[in-house]
Scaffold this motif. Structure first.
Motif, PDB file in Angstrom:
ATOM      1  N   ARG A   1       9.150 116.703  53.594  1.00  0.00           N
ATOM      2  CA  ARG A   1       9.950 117.825  54.101  1.00  0.00           C
ATOM      3  C   ARG A   1      10.077 118.905  53.020  1.00  0.00           C
ATOM      4  N   GLY A   2       9.617 120.109  53.337  1.00  0.00           N
ATOM      5  CA  GLY A   2       9.699 121.216  52.397  1.00  0.00           C
ATOM      6  C   GLY A   2       8.752 121.122  51.214  1.00  0.00           C
ATOM      7  N   ASP A  54       6.336 124.507  49.457  1.00  0.00           N
ATOM      8  CA  ASP A  54       7.328 125.559  49.262  1.00  0.00           C
ATOM      9  C   ASP A  54       6.691 126.751  48.556  1.00  0.00           C
ATOM     10  N   HIS A  90       6.315 122.926  55.586  1.00  0.00           N
ATOM     11  CA  HIS A  90       6.101 124.151  54.807  1.00  0.00           C
ATOM     12  C   HIS A  90       7.309 125.075  54.913  1.00  0.00           C
ATOM     13  N   ASP A  91       7.486 125.893  53.890  1.00  0.00           N
ATOM     14  CA  ASP A  91       8.546 126.889  53.854  1.00  0.00           C
ATOM     15  C   ASP A  91       8.049 128.118  54.602  1.00  0.00           C
ATOM     16  N   ASP A 149       9.424 131.030  55.344  1.00  0.00           N
ATOM     17  CA  ASP A 149       9.675 132.317  54.699  1.00  0.00           C
ATOM     18  C   ASP A 149       8.697 132.555  53.548  1.00  0.00           C
ATOM     19  N   ALA A 150       8.450 131.520  52.768  1.00  0.00           N
ATOM     20  CA  ALA A 150       7.522 131.652  51.647  1.00  0.00           C
ATOM     21  C   ALA A 150       6.103 131.907  52.142  1.00  0.00           C
TER      22      ALA A 150
END
Length: 344
Positions: A235-236, A239, A261-262, A264-265
């Motif tokens: 999870r995450g 990033d 995956h993030d 926003d990034a």
């Protein structure tokens, strides 16, 4: 052997369902294949509305094949889905096998009764998903979108298409989907690096590294394919730091779970030009909201979580279920057993 079986719920992206709203999709040929596993088989292909309303099956099942929202209320509105309330109607003391129609099992592990085996659908859609990933990579390298736009405009314009030979692909997750993707990529001359927890070797990859060596692999990678199960460890995982570790002009596909995956990034990397493109099939919120910036991010290709769509999906779901039913009858180990502690 007497065997009571229930099938309920519509597998995502299955084609040709006779009543998708109710999750009725088995063909007569598929029904007969299920019935043939034992001399005395009672098969119920139940409309999800019956179970979701609290109506139990006619007979307590020994084995079930389900597409269910499980503990995730957000997906209870999906077409032909069995809710947790509906799933609860199938749980009984005689139940031995729960065959999920999904590869991911994180929404089910906490509601499996003691002594019951949970098997997932890993591998059923691997070829279709791998073809989708490689198709998107080829479309990008050969500039197909621009070519079709030029055709529409009747513009005779030569384009600087690229060849894939010699490029590098990191695949996060070396299971069925990751392995199938790597095999096709290798045939195109792409060097493949698999990533799994311990760096254990897996057929189909040129090399395999541990999760702790992910950044080392990303630093030399033109492509990243996310094909790992969603766990507390993944999870995450992809990033902003992981995305920044990729070579400039990199390309990412996520065909696993959106929370890995993030988002926003990823959008920031596309808008800033560090990433050339992305194929995102799964999202933290589905359907993806109309105002989400991914829709318009440069180089982004958005799929509605259907990279596994295939005319063969239904038959493969049934083949896996039948194999496990035969193993149940013969008291042999099941395929695709989910480790309830790990979540996959």
């Amino acid at each position: 052997m007497s065997l009571n079986i229930v099938v309920a719920g519509l597998p995502k992206a299955v084609q040709g369902a006779s009543n998708p709203t109710e999750g009725i999709w088995l063909t007569e040929k598929q029904r007969e294949k299920i019935r043939s596993v034992a001399d005395d088989v009672w098969l119920e292909h139940i409309p999800v509305s019956h179970l979701n309303a609290g109506q139990p099956p006619q007979r307590p099942p020994h084995a079930i094949m389900v597409e269910t929202s499980g503990t995730v209320e957000a997906i209870e509105s999906e077409l032909g889905i069995l809710t947790q309330k509906g799933y609860d109607q199938l749980v009984n003391p005689d139940l031995k096998l729960i065959q999920s129609m999904s590869a991911g099992a994180e929404h089910l592990v906490s509601i499996i009764p003691e002594g019951v085996v949970l098997a997932n659908a890993s591998g059923v859609a691997a070829k279709a998903i791998a073809e989708t990933v490689i198709g998107a990579i080829l479309a990008d390298a050969k500039m197909f979108r621009e070519r079709w736009e030029n055709q529409t405009a009747r513009a005779w314009t030569e384009l600087p298409a690229r060849e894939l030979d010699g490029s590098v692909m990191t695949v996060l997750g070396t299971g069925n989907i990751g392995s199938q993707t790597a095999r096709i990529a290798t045939a195109l001359g792409i060097h493949t690096i698999g990533i799994n927890r311990r760096g254990n070797a897996v057929d189909g990859f040129d090399e395999v590294k541990s999760t702790g060596e992910l950044f080392e692999a990303l630093a030399v990678s033109d492509f990243l394919v996310i094909a790992a199960p969603l766990t507390p460890e993944t999870r995450g995982l992809i990033d902003a730091r992981a995305i920044a570790a990729m070579k400039p002009g990199g390309w990412i596909a996520n065909v696993a779970r959106g929370a890995i995956h993030d988002a926003d990034a990823l959008v920031a990397a596309l808008e800033g030009g560090h990433l050339r493109g992305a194929l995102i099939d799964c999202h933290a919120v589905e359907p993806l909201p109309a105002e989400d910036p991914l829709w318009t991010a440069p180089g982004a290709r958005v799929l509605p979580h259907d990279s596994h769509a295939s005319q063969l999906l239904g038959d493969r779901q049934v083949d896996l279920f039948v194999d496990n039913l035969e193993r149940l009858c013969a008291d042999r180990p099941f395929r695709n057993v989910v480790d309830l502690d790990r979540g996959y």
